[in-house]
Design an enzyme around this catalytic site. Structure first.
Site, PDB file in Angstrom:
ATOM      1  CB  CYS A  78      -1.034   0.115   1.228  1.00 14.69           C
ATOM      2  SG  CYS A  78      -2.428   1.020   0.941  1.00 14.69           S
ATOM      3  CG  HIS A 174      -3.181  -3.330   3.940  1.00 16.45           C
ATOM      4  ND1 HIS A 174      -2.253  -2.451   4.597  1.00 16.45           N
ATOM      5  CD2 HIS A 174      -3.908  -2.409   3.224  1.00 16.45           C
ATOM      6  CE1 HIS A 174      -2.420  -1.369   4.145  1.00 16.45           C
ATOM      7  NE2 HIS A 174      -3.454  -1.194   3.575  1.00 16.45           N
ATOM      8  CD  GLU A 176      -0.324  -5.544   5.810  1.00 16.29           C
ATOM      9  OE1 GLU A 176      -0.863  -4.422   5.978  1.00 16.29           O
ATOM     10  OE2 GLU A 176      -0.112  -6.251   4.804  1.00 16.29           O
TER      11      GLU A 176
END
Length: 190
Positions: A78, A174, A176
Site C-alpha cells: 500500500c 494488505h 498482513e
C-alpha cells in the site's frame, strides 16, 4: 536471512506478527544501524507522505535507495508500494520523499476515501492457484509498468494490484491483515 520491517509508522506490527507465525524473527527498523543489519525490508502500509518524511528525518532514504534491489530485497504494501514507485500520478514534483526504485506508475487513494475501502479476491499465480484475499484500505492503483517490471497479481476486472521487479515487490493491498501468509513467503524467496 535477516528480515526487517520498517517500523516508523503504519501497520508494521501486523507484518511482524505474520513473520513470527511463519518462523522468522523480524528486526523492527527505526534507525540506520538496524537497516544496515537486514537483507530484506518490508515497508508497510500507512501514510506514504509521513513515512517518506520520517525516512529523510532518520537518514534512511538514501541508504535504502542505494541498496534497493541489489543487496536489499524490498516489499512495499500500500503506502510502501507508493514509496517504491518511480512515478506517482497527480503528485507535485518534490511533494513527497520516495525511494523510486521500481519502474511503475501508481495513483494514490485511487479507489476513494477510507469509507471506500473494500475486500476482493486476487489472482496471483506466482503464489498458487487459490485466490488470495485482498484488503484494500485507501489503496493506490498501479496504472503503468515500465521496463523490467511485471504484473504478478490482478483483481477480477484486470486491475494490476501486485508487481515485481527483480528483488522488489509492490502490493497495493494488505496481505498482513488476512490469515494468508503466501505473499510473505514469496517475499522471503525473492
Amino acid at each position: 536471512m535477516t528480515v526487517g520491517v520498517l517500523a516508523l509508522q503504519g501497520d508494521f506490527r501486523e507484518h511482524c506478527a505474520v513473520l513470527r507465525r511463519i518462523g522468522v524473527e523480524p528486526v523492527e527498523v527505526r534507525l540506520p544501524r538496524q537497516l544496515a543489519r537486514v537483507e530484506r525490508l518490508i515497508i508497510p502500509g500507512g501514510e506514504s507522505t509521513t513515512i517518506g518524511r520520517l525516512l529523510v528525518m532518520y537518514q534512511m532514504l538514501e541508504p535504502i535507495r542505494e541498496r534497493a534491489g541489489r543487496d536489499l530485497a524490498i516489499w512495499g504494501t500500500c503506502a510502501g508500494a507508493i514509496l517504491l514507485a518511480n512515478e506517482v500520478v497527480g503528485q507535485k514534483q518534490g511533494g513527497q520523499p520516495a525511494i523510486g526504485a521500481m519502474n511503475l506508475t501508481i495513483q494514490r487513494n485511487a479507489y476513494g476515501s477510507q469509507l471506500d475501502s473494500f475486500e476482493a479476491p486476487i489472482t496471483m499465480p506466482i503464489i498458487g492457484e487459490a485466490p488470495l484475499p485482498g484488503v484494500f484500505i485507501r489503496a493506490p492503483r498501479i496504472v503503468a509498468l515500465g521496463q523490467g517490471c511485471e504484473a504478478v497479481g490482478w483483481l477480477e476486472d484486470g486491475s494490476v494490484v501486485a508487481a515485481r521487479q527483480g528483488r522488489l515487490l509492490a502490493t497495493t493491498f494488505h496481505p498482513e491483515l488476512t490469515g494468508d501468509d503466501r505473499v510473505h513467503r514469496l517475499f522471503l524467496e525473492l
